[in-house]
Design an enzyme around this catalytic site. Sequence first.
Site, PDB file in Angstrom:
ATOM      1  N   ARG A 145      20.878 -22.593   8.016  1.00  0.00           N
ATOM      2  CA  ARG A 145      20.809 -23.465   9.195  1.00  0.00           C
ATOM      3  C   ARG A 145      20.083 -22.804  10.376  1.00  0.00           C
ATOM      4  O   ARG A 145      20.091 -23.329  11.480  1.00  0.00           O
ATOM      5  CB  ARG A 145      22.229 -23.876   9.598  1.00  0.00           C
ATOM      6  CG  ARG A 145      22.874 -24.847   8.605  1.00  0.00           C
ATOM      7  CD  ARG A 145      24.378 -24.857   8.665  1.00  0.00           C
ATOM      8  NE  ARG A 145      24.950 -25.830   7.728  1.00  0.00           N
ATOM      9  CZ  ARG A 145      25.090 -25.599   6.417  1.00  0.00           C
ATOM     10  NH1 ARG A 145      24.697 -24.424   5.875  1.00  0.00           N
ATOM     11  NH2 ARG A 145      25.587 -26.524   5.615  1.00  0.00           N
ATOM     12  N   HIS A 155      40.800 -15.431  14.006  1.00  0.00           N
ATOM     13  CA  HIS A 155      39.967 -15.232  15.195  1.00  0.00           C
ATOM     14  C   HIS A 155      38.841 -16.259  15.253  1.00  0.00           C
ATOM     15  O   HIS A 155      38.510 -16.783  16.317  1.00  0.00           O
ATOM     16  CB  HIS A 155      39.392 -13.811  15.167  1.00  0.00           C
ATOM     17  CG  HIS A 155      38.879 -13.361  16.476  1.00  0.00           C
ATOM     18  ND1 HIS A 155      37.687 -12.694  16.618  1.00  0.00           N
ATOM     19  CD2 HIS A 155      39.381 -13.489  17.728  1.00  0.00           C
ATOM     20  CE1 HIS A 155      37.477 -12.437  17.893  1.00  0.00           C
ATOM     21  NE2 HIS A 155      38.498 -12.900  18.590  1.00  0.00           N
TER      22      HIS A 155
HETATM   23  N1  LIG Z   1      33.274 -12.612  15.137  1.00  0.00           N
HETATM   24  C1  LIG Z   1      32.296 -13.164  15.942  1.00  0.00           C
HETATM   25  C2  LIG Z   1      32.313 -13.005  17.331  1.00  0.00           C
HETATM   26  N2  LIG Z   1      33.282 -12.273  17.930  1.00  0.00           N
HETATM   27  C3  LIG Z   1      33.177 -11.811  19.317  1.00  0.00           C
HETATM   28  C4  LIG Z   1      33.579 -12.892  20.337  1.00  0.00           C
HETATM   29  O1  LIG Z   1      32.593 -13.895  20.438  1.00  0.00           O
HETATM   30  C5  LIG Z   1      33.761 -12.229  21.719  1.00  0.00           C
HETATM   31  O2  LIG Z   1      32.542 -11.611  22.106  1.00  0.00           O
HETATM   32  C6  LIG Z   1      34.872 -11.225  21.733  1.00  0.00           C
HETATM   33  O3  LIG Z   1      36.064 -11.842  21.264  1.00  0.00           O
HETATM   34  C7  LIG Z   1      35.123 -10.634  23.138  1.00  0.00           C
HETATM   35  O4  LIG Z   1      35.409 -11.673  24.052  1.00  0.00           O
HETATM   36  N3  LIG Z   1      31.367 -13.598  18.087  1.00  0.00           N
HETATM   37  C8  LIG Z   1      30.368 -14.358  17.496  1.00  0.00           C
HETATM   38  O5  LIG Z   1      29.498 -14.890  18.206  1.00  0.00           O
HETATM   39  N4  LIG Z   1      30.344 -14.514  16.142  1.00  0.00           N
HETATM   40  C9  LIG Z   1      31.279 -13.946  15.337  1.00  0.00           C
HETATM   41  O6  LIG Z   1      31.229 -14.120  14.087  1.00  0.00           O
HETATM   42  C1  LIG Z   2      34.844 -14.806  13.884  1.00  0.00           C
HETATM   43  C2  LIG Z   2      35.295 -13.431  14.004  1.00  0.00           C
HETATM   44  O1  LIG Z   2      35.745 -12.947  15.035  1.00  0.00           O
HETATM   45  C3  LIG Z   2      35.338 -12.669  12.737  1.00  0.00           C
HETATM   46  O2  LIG Z   2      34.030 -12.454  12.261  1.00  0.00           O
HETATM   47  C4  LIG Z   2      36.021 -11.330  12.902  1.00  0.00           C
HETATM   48  O3  LIG Z   2      36.447 -10.985  11.625  1.00  0.00           O
HETATM   49  P1  LIG Z   2      38.013 -10.827  11.295  1.00  0.00           P
HETATM   50  O4  LIG Z   2      38.641 -12.218  11.423  1.00  0.00           O
HETATM   51  O5  LIG Z   2      38.061 -10.329   9.859  1.00  0.00           O
HETATM   52  O6  LIG Z   2      38.584  -9.837  12.293  1.00  0.00           O
END
Ligand SMILES: Nc1c(NC[C@H](O)[C@H](O)[C@H](O)CO)[nH]c(=O)[nH]c1=O
Ligand SMILES: CC(=O)[C@@H](O)COP(=O)(O)O
Length: 165
Positions: A137, A98
């Site tokens: 960062r 993801h």
């Molecule tokens: N896992 C993280 C996400 N996931 C959510 C996505 O950005 C998005 O809101 C969702 O897929 C619905 O469209 N977002 C971050 O900013 N950082 C992460 O680590």
């Molecule tokens: C970047 C993401 O969406 C992540 O943090 C979500 O975690 P996972 O890949 O274990 O579902």
Amino acid sequence: MATQLKNLSDFSTAGEIPSAAGYSFGIVVAEWNAEITNALYQGAYDSLIKYGAKPENIHSYGVPGSFELTTGAELLLKNKKLDAIITLGCVIQGETRHFDFICAAVANGVTNVAIKYSKPVIFGVLTTDNQQQAIDRAGGKHGNKGDEAAVTAIKMAKLNETLIG
Ligand SMILES: Nc1c(NC[C@H](O)[C@H](O)[C@H](O)CO)[nH]c(=O)[nH]c1=O
Ligand SMILES: CC(=O)[C@@H](O)COP(=O)(O)O
């Protein structure tokens, strides 16, 4: 790695930084990893003010996650007269791919919005392996990506103004 040898925000002192006094800025902040993105936002806001931006010319909005930063930037440029947009987020690798899809989508998305509106849209999104790298960062030992994004926005707003005339 080169990163380990320097504060990434030293970037912001390289070259002349124009006054931000005459420009209007949008800031779109992702709410995921809020403890990180809030620090990025504070760095960006404080830097804009430091270089002369007026509080009333800084328009800030939250979106759920980094994936929505593209839509946030689009909505701001479509509905407000702004000189530059700063997008701020923090994407941390999880168990699945993801991470890859979000990072690629927001990087490509904000680029396309910038081209569509001929306005600077700054990619202030941390894409890290773990939370410590993000902390480092967002005001830690490697500086603040928010500071850098603000300085970039000011410089690009000046360039846009210069070239458009
Ligand atoms: N896992 C993280 C996400 N996931 C959510 C996505 O950005 C998005 O809101 C969702 O897929 C619905 O469209 N977002 C971050 O900013 N950082 C992460 O680590
Ligand atoms: C970047 C993401 O969406 C992540 O943090 C979500 O975690 P996972 O890949 O274990 O579902």
